[in-house]
Design a protein around this motif. Structure first.
Motif, PDB file in Angstrom:
ATOM      1  N   SER A  82       0.830  -1.213   0.000  1.00  0.00           N
ATOM      2  CA  SER A  82       0.000   0.000   0.000  1.00  0.00           C
ATOM      3  C   SER A  82       0.858   1.254   0.000  1.00  0.00           C
ATOM      4  O   SER A  82       0.513   2.252  -0.635  1.00  0.00           O
ATOM      5  CB  SER A  82      -0.890   0.036   1.237  1.00  0.00           C
ATOM      6  OG  SER A  82      -1.742  -1.040   1.245  1.00  0.00           O
ATOM      7  N   TYR A  85       1.635   2.562  -3.390  1.00  0.00           N
ATOM      8  CA  TYR A  85       0.479   3.205  -4.029  1.00  0.00           C
ATOM      9  C   TYR A  85       0.181   4.551  -3.361  1.00  0.00           C
ATOM     10  O   TYR A  85      -0.061   5.550  -4.031  1.00  0.00           O
ATOM     11  CB  TYR A  85      -0.763   2.329  -3.896  1.00  0.00           C
ATOM     12  CG  TYR A  85      -0.785   1.098  -4.778  1.00  0.00           C
ATOM     13  CD1 TYR A  85      -0.899   1.216  -6.159  1.00  0.00           C
ATOM     14  CD2 TYR A  85      -0.734  -0.180  -4.229  1.00  0.00           C
ATOM     15  CE1 TYR A  85      -0.951   0.088  -6.968  1.00  0.00           C
ATOM     16  CE2 TYR A  85      -0.787  -1.315  -5.035  1.00  0.00           C
ATOM     17  CZ  TYR A  85      -0.895  -1.176  -6.393  1.00  0.00           C
ATOM     18  OH  TYR A  85      -0.948  -2.282  -7.192  1.00  0.00           O
ATOM     19  N   LEU A  86       0.199   4.551  -2.023  1.00  0.00           N
ATOM     20  CA  LEU A  86      -0.154   5.771  -1.290  1.00  0.00           C
ATOM     21  C   LEU A  86       0.845   6.889  -1.581  1.00  0.00           C
ATOM     22  O   LEU A  86       0.483   8.053  -1.713  1.00  0.00           O
ATOM     23  CB  LEU A  86      -0.223   5.490   0.215  1.00  0.00           C
ATOM     24  CG  LEU A  86      -1.368   4.568   0.652  1.00  0.00           C
ATOM     25  CD1 LEU A  86      -1.234   4.169   2.112  1.00  0.00           C
ATOM     26  CD2 LEU A  86      -2.721   5.241   0.418  1.00  0.00           C
ATOM     27  N   MET A  89       0.108   8.201  -4.996  1.00  0.00           N
ATOM     28  CA  MET A  89      -1.097   9.035  -4.969  1.00  0.00           C
ATOM     29  C   MET A  89      -0.804  10.382  -4.313  1.00  0.00           C
ATOM     30  O   MET A  89      -1.296  11.413  -4.771  1.00  0.00           O
ATOM     31  CB  MET A  89      -2.212   8.314  -4.211  1.00  0.00           C
ATOM     32  CG  MET A  89      -2.754   7.135  -5.001  1.00  0.00           C
ATOM     33  SD  MET A  89      -4.275   6.425  -4.371  1.00  0.00           S
ATOM     34  CE  MET A  89      -3.864   5.887  -2.783  1.00  0.00           C
ATOM     35  N   TYR A 123     -13.042   3.798   0.017  1.00  0.00           N
ATOM     36  CA  TYR A 123     -11.773   3.271   0.549  1.00  0.00           C
ATOM     37  C   TYR A 123     -11.773   3.287   2.078  1.00  0.00           C
ATOM     38  O   TYR A 123     -11.383   2.314   2.726  1.00  0.00           O
ATOM     39  CB  TYR A 123     -10.634   4.117  -0.013  1.00  0.00           C
ATOM     40  CG  TYR A 123      -9.256   3.818   0.540  1.00  0.00           C
ATOM     41  CD1 TYR A 123      -8.671   2.564   0.380  1.00  0.00           C
ATOM     42  CD2 TYR A 123      -8.515   4.802   1.199  1.00  0.00           C
ATOM     43  CE1 TYR A 123      -7.411   2.290   0.871  1.00  0.00           C
ATOM     44  CE2 TYR A 123      -7.253   4.543   1.690  1.00  0.00           C
ATOM     45  CZ  TYR A 123      -6.708   3.290   1.524  1.00  0.00           C
ATOM     46  OH  TYR A 123      -5.450   3.019   2.010  1.00  0.00           O
ATOM     47  N   TYR A 147      -6.797   1.753  -5.472  1.00  0.00           N
ATOM     48  CA  TYR A 147      -5.503   2.393  -5.727  1.00  0.00           C
ATOM     49  C   TYR A 147      -5.324   2.672  -7.223  1.00  0.00           C
ATOM     50  O   TYR A 147      -4.959   3.769  -7.632  1.00  0.00           O
ATOM     51  CB  TYR A 147      -4.353   1.505  -5.251  1.00  0.00           C
ATOM     52  CG  TYR A 147      -4.241   1.337  -3.747  1.00  0.00           C
ATOM     53  CD1 TYR A 147      -4.521   2.383  -2.886  1.00  0.00           C
ATOM     54  CD2 TYR A 147      -3.851   0.119  -3.193  1.00  0.00           C
ATOM     55  CE1 TYR A 147      -4.415   2.227  -1.513  1.00  0.00           C
ATOM     56  CE2 TYR A 147      -3.735  -0.048  -1.819  1.00  0.00           C
ATOM     57  CZ  TYR A 147      -4.023   1.012  -0.986  1.00  0.00           C
ATOM     58  OH  TYR A 147      -3.922   0.856   0.370  1.00  0.00           O
ATOM     59  N   LYS A 148      -5.609   1.632  -8.015  1.00  0.00           N
ATOM     60  CA  LYS A 148      -5.398   1.770  -9.466  1.00  0.00           C
ATOM     61  C   LYS A 148      -6.364   2.789 -10.068  1.00  0.00           C
ATOM     62  O   LYS A 148      -5.969   3.614 -10.879  1.00  0.00           O
ATOM     63  CB  LYS A 148      -5.567   0.413 -10.142  1.00  0.00           C
ATOM     64  CG  LYS A 148      -4.417  -0.539  -9.812  1.00  0.00           C
ATOM     65  CD  LYS A 148      -4.574  -1.852 -10.501  1.00  0.00           C
ATOM     66  CE  LYS A 148      -3.398  -2.755 -10.126  1.00  0.00           C
ATOM     67  NZ  LYS A 148      -3.637  -4.144 -10.488  1.00  0.00           N
ATOM     68  N   LYS A 150      -7.849   5.254  -8.563  1.00  0.00           N
ATOM     69  CA  LYS A 150      -7.558   6.620  -8.117  1.00  0.00           C
ATOM     70  C   LYS A 150      -6.349   7.178  -8.875  1.00  0.00           C
ATOM     71  O   LYS A 150      -6.373   8.339  -9.299  1.00  0.00           O
ATOM     72  CB  LYS A 150      -7.324   6.658  -6.609  1.00  0.00           C
ATOM     73  CG  LYS A 150      -7.114   8.081  -6.145  1.00  0.00           C
ATOM     74  CD  LYS A 150      -7.362   8.323  -4.713  1.00  0.00           C
ATOM     75  CE  LYS A 150      -7.037   9.781  -4.397  1.00  0.00           C
ATOM     76  NZ  LYS A 150      -7.169  10.103  -2.997  1.00  0.00           N
TER      77      LYS A 150
END
Lengths: 182, 424
Positions: A82, A85-86, A89, A123, A147-148, A150
């Protein structure tokens, strides 16, 4: 009666009168006190060590328990990164948060920002469910989709801003600009 | 020495055997099939609300996953016996004038009170009820009203199924497989979450309210769909479809007409998740191999991948991209910030009207013999128009023409900040 006892009996009076010098008593007392203090120190040291170990153990258990409940920790334990991804983002969001768009485009972009919010709400509900019930493969799959999706949406917003910007610059439009408020 | 070793290994094998026997006996399953069939009039109205129509109470940890096409819930996380297994729901259609529900329940007894499993199976009843509107209610949960589980650090899993009459039963696991048989001419309202559903050909109206579910179907005459969060819907053929969607996918091989984001759709039904935004279509993907007509009421950030298209009318489309392989008749697009790419516009098409802002438009014609392009207003737009098209002035407007005007397919453009490419 042995020789030693005989000696003590014969010299009793003489021996009773003999007094030790006060400094010798003081030395003896000091010695005894020192030993007592050393024993207490040793005891205190062991108790402190045990207390420290106890505290460390408690912290460890608390940490283990709380990190076991932490949704991101649960995902990480199941091989879902995560953090990556975070991070991605956050970088994209930060870039967008500085963006300014022509005022007449604001309402259109607001539609995409609403989508971002809807995704985030969903989420949050996934994370709450993970925290309440523990790791679930189905939820984890949805979180990956989140994640994808967003990232895709953030890219789309960025792309659209760049397109708008292209026309602004190319035709020297000088439109009144406002913040994107992402 | 060898003799002693062989004796030990024999004893060990016997122990293992008994251990396995004991653990198998612990997970011994009991099952029972329930069936109910009632005769119905023509075009019956049927409502099927799926498993999650029942109350759910959870205390403790659980894990859920999908195995093949089953939804599995395992409370506690470490126990490998699912407390709940929802198998794929099959809705079959037939020519008989009757509705039939078949449910198979498999129960794994709880070791603390193994008799409760059989008692639960004995107490379950199948019914096909009618509501006040005379609609047939399908309850695949039979008379179960509540499912709950409880577990904790110092306690093991306790899974309880409570019936409508208030009686509760502790079981280790329960699995439901339901199959519904309805007349082909039925009107069916399906409300489902977290499941897989397969439906046969339907000549009546199908309304589907889906949340994170997958619906696979054959042929449907009329379909109204409301999809939320990762719903996935696939059909072979639909005559008329009306869709409201959020973060979902809709795939049809052959579609007569599609209406998207029509606010009047399914007004009488309450959505699974209350959301005003659901009246439109947002962030969804549409894969349509062959479609006659599309009308878009409101679409935001959707993606269309269309094979053959008769005509498209979009009233309000923002950030939505259209990729069309073949356009046969007409296109009227009122959009913003969305790209349009048509790989092959068939000769004989009637008109293309584009009112767009900030977009890339690529129109590829199979032939440029009869064509008239009228860019009515074109601020900040870049054109790439083939040289063989003649630039003329019509009604004080620049017009590009090839062929005779009366036979020509007409293209009118109103575009602000666009890149327009016309190719052959």
């Amino acid at each position: 009666m042995n020789t030693w006892e005989k000696y003590l009996r014969d010299n009793k009076e003489e021996l009773d009168q003999v007094e030790l010098a006060p400094e010798i008593w003081l030395n003896i007392e000091n010695q005894v006190l020192k030993e007592k203090a050393a024993t207490s120190r040793r005891l205190l040291r062991w108790v402190s060590l045990a207390a420290c170990l106890g505290i460390l153990l408690s912290f460890g258990l608390i940490f283990q328990f709380s990190s076991g409940k932490d949704p991101l920790h649960q995902l990480a334990n199941s091989g879902i990164d995560s953090e990556q991804y975070l991070k991605e983002m956050a970088i994209k969001t930060r870039k967008l948060s500085n963006a300014r768009i022509p005022m007449d485009h604001k309402a259109d972009f607001e539609l995409l920002i609403q989508q971002l919010r809807a995704l985030d709400e969903q989420y949050e509900s996934y994370l709450d469910e993970l925290e309440e019930h523990g790791y679930q493969e189905l939820l984890a799959n949805r979180i990956i989709s989140y994640y994808k999706t967003k990232i895709e949406l953030l890219d789309r917003i960025q792309e659209e801003i760049e397109t708008v910007e292209y026309y602004e610059k190319k035709y020297d439009k000088n439109s009144l600009k406002v913040e994107l408020s992402i | 020495m060898i003799k002693i070793a062989s004796k030990w290994s024999l004893a060990f094998s016997i122990l293992i055997f008994f251990f396995l026997q004991a653990s198998l006996a612990q997970n011994e399953k009991l099952s029972k099939s329930y069936q109910k069939e009632i005769e119905v009039a023509d075009f019956p109205q049927i409502i099927s609300q799926g498993f999650w129509d029942m109350e759910f109470e959870s205390h403790g940890r659980m894990s859920s996953k999908r195995k093949n096409r089953d939804y599995i819930m395992v409370p506690g996380g470490n126990d490998d016996v699912p407390a709940l297994r929802l198998k794929e729901y099959f809705i079959n259609t037939w020519d008989k004038a009757s509705v039939k529900l078949e449910v198979e329940i498999v129960v794994i007894p709880d070791k603390d009170d193994p008799d409760q499993a059989q008692e639960l199976l004995d107490e379950l009843q199948i019914e096909l009820k009618l509501n006040e509107k005379n609609e047939i209610l399908i309850d695949e949960n039979l008379n179960m009203a509540k499912f709950g589980f409880e577990n904790g650090f110092f306690s093991r899993n306790v899974n309880t199924y409570t019936l409508e009459n208030g009686k509760s039963f502790r079981v280790k696991g329960l699995s439901i497989q339901a199959a519904l048989f309805i007349p082909k001419k039925s009107h069916l309202y399906l409300r489902y979450q977290l499941g897989y559903i397969t439906i046969g050909d339907l000549e009546g109206k199908l309304q589907a309210d889906l949340l994170s579910s997958r619906l696979t179907g054959g042929r449907a005459k009329e379909f109204e769909g409301r999809f939320q969060f990762y719903a996935n819907v696939q059909f072979t053929q639909i005559e008329k479809a009306s869709i409201q969607s959020e973060n979902s996918e809709f795939k049809v091989e052959e579609l007569g007409s599609l209406s998207l984001g029509n606010p009047t759709q399914m007004e009488a039904r309450i959505p699974l998740l209350e959301a005003q935004r659901l009246q439109r279509s947002t962030h969804s993907k549409y894969y349509l191999k062959k479609v006659g007509e599309i009308k878009v009421y409101e679409s935001i950030n959707d993606k269309f991948f269309i094979g053959q298209l008769g005509s498209l009318t979009s009233l309000h489309s923002t950030f939505t991209d259209y990729e069309i392989k073949e356009l046969h008749s007409s296109l009227k697009l009122r959009a913003k910030n969305g790209d349009l790419k048509i790989e092959g516009i068939k000769s004989g098409f009637s008109s293309i009207e584009i009112d767009n802002k900030i977009s890339e438009i690529h129109l590829n014609f199979s032939s440029l013999e009869n064509l008239e392009i009228r860019p009515f207003q074109h601020s900040y737009t870049e054109y790439d128009i083939p040289e063989k098209m003649k630039k003329i002035l019509m009604e004080m407007k620049t017009t590009y023409r090839k062929g005779t005007s009366s036979k020509a397919g007409k293209i009118s453009l109103l575009c602000n900040g666009c890149v327009l490419r016309i190719t052959e």
